[in-house]
Motif scaffolding. Structure first.
Motif, PDB file in Angstrom:
ATOM      1  N   GLU A  55       0.836  -1.196   0.000  1.00 45.08           N
ATOM      2  CA  GLU A  55       0.000   0.000   0.000  1.00 45.08           C
ATOM      3  C   GLU A  55       0.872   1.249   0.000  1.00 45.08           C
ATOM      4  O   GLU A  55       1.978   1.235   0.525  1.00 45.08           O
ATOM      5  N   ARG A  56       0.321   2.284  -0.604  1.00 43.72           N
ATOM      6  CA  ARG A  56       0.960   3.598  -0.549  1.00 43.72           C
ATOM      7  C   ARG A  56      -0.154   4.611  -0.340  1.00 43.72           C
ATOM      8  O   ARG A  56      -1.136   4.600  -1.071  1.00 43.72           O
ATOM      9  N   GLY A  90      -2.283   4.597   1.948  1.00 45.58           N
ATOM     10  CA  GLY A  90      -3.510   3.900   2.349  1.00 45.58           C
ATOM     11  C   GLY A  90      -4.227   3.183   1.233  1.00 45.58           C
ATOM     12  O   GLY A  90      -5.281   2.585   1.453  1.00 45.58           O
ATOM     13  N   GLN A  91      -3.660   3.192   0.018  1.00 41.94           N
ATOM     14  CA  GLN A  91      -4.282   2.530  -1.138  1.00 41.94           C
ATOM     15  C   GLN A  91      -3.443   1.343  -1.574  1.00 41.94           C
ATOM     16  O   GLN A  91      -2.222   1.467  -1.714  1.00 41.94           O
ATOM     17  N   PRO A  92      -4.072   0.193  -1.825  1.00 41.69           N
ATOM     18  CA  PRO A  92      -3.303  -0.952  -2.323  1.00 41.69           C
ATOM     19  C   PRO A  92      -2.804  -0.680  -3.741  1.00 41.69           C
ATOM     20  O   PRO A  92      -3.536  -0.138  -4.574  1.00 41.69           O
ATOM     21  N   ILE A  93      -1.523  -1.016  -3.978  1.00 43.28           N
ATOM     22  CA  ILE A  93      -0.938  -0.752  -5.301  1.00 43.28           C
ATOM     23  C   ILE A  93      -0.333  -2.000  -5.935  1.00 43.28           C
ATOM     24  O   ILE A  93      -0.050  -2.010  -7.129  1.00 43.28           O
TER      25      ILE A  93
END
Length: 186
Positions: free
Chosen positions: A104-105, A107-110
């Motif tokens: 995550e970066r 708070g978003q999964p990447i």
């Protein structure tokens, strides 16, 4: 058919590494330095990881994994050779045999990687450790929605190795091809 390639394996030698730093200390200085640099790049890019094991992996996690997996294959000019239905069947028939590492970066999964696991520790009143099935982690599938320097190595090698150490796995079989795996202790 005979396979004429090399398989890359990592062993958690007896009595087993206490932690990832103990494992790094067992490597030559050059390898240790390279791994630390690669891990630092991922951390400095603001990427963090968490792992999900077995039934902790929800259908939405499997969907995200497949999106990453499919995207990465297509970006390299290949169709993914495993279908979403394949992973649906793994989710429904053998969920306890999978570990998903999610990057995550902000708070978003990447990105994420997936390994298969087998073996188990003996029950308190069951067979002895010597009779227990070996704990082995296998291969990895992976994919990313964003490019981050060294993310592949972190997701596919360092996170699984760290997880294997923390969970008492004796071996991680990283798969065939890619001499770059040797620089990463496989």
């Amino acid at each position: 058919l005979l396979r004429h390639t090399v398989q890359f394996h990592w062993s958690n030698t007896a009595p087993g590494y206490a932690d990832f730093d103990t494992f790094l200390a067992s490597l030559a200085q050059e390898k240790r330095k390279k791994i630390r640099q690669e891990r630092r790049k991922v951390g400095e890019a603001g990427v963090t990881f968490h792992s999900l094991v077995g039934r902790q992996i929800r259908s939405t996690d499997w969907d995200f994994f497949y999106r990453c997996y499919q995207t990465t294959y297509l970006e390299h000019g290949n169709a993914p050779y495993l279908s979403r239905d394949f992973f649906y069947r793994m989710e429904s028939t053998m969920p306890e045999h999978w570990v998903l590492f999610v990057a995550e970066r902000g708070g978003q999964p990447i990105a994420c990687s997936l390994i298969a696991i087998t073996g188990q520790w003996p029950e308190a009143n069951g067979p002895s450790l010597a009779q227990a099935q070996p704990r082995v982690a296998y291969g990895r599938y992976w994919g990313a929605l964003e490019r981050v320097d060294c993310l592949h190595f972190e997701a596919c090698y360092y996170q699984p190795l760290q997880w294997c150490i923390e969970n008492g796995y004796q071996r991680f079989e990283g798969g065939a091809q890619g001499e770059h795996k040797m620089a990463r202790a496989l």
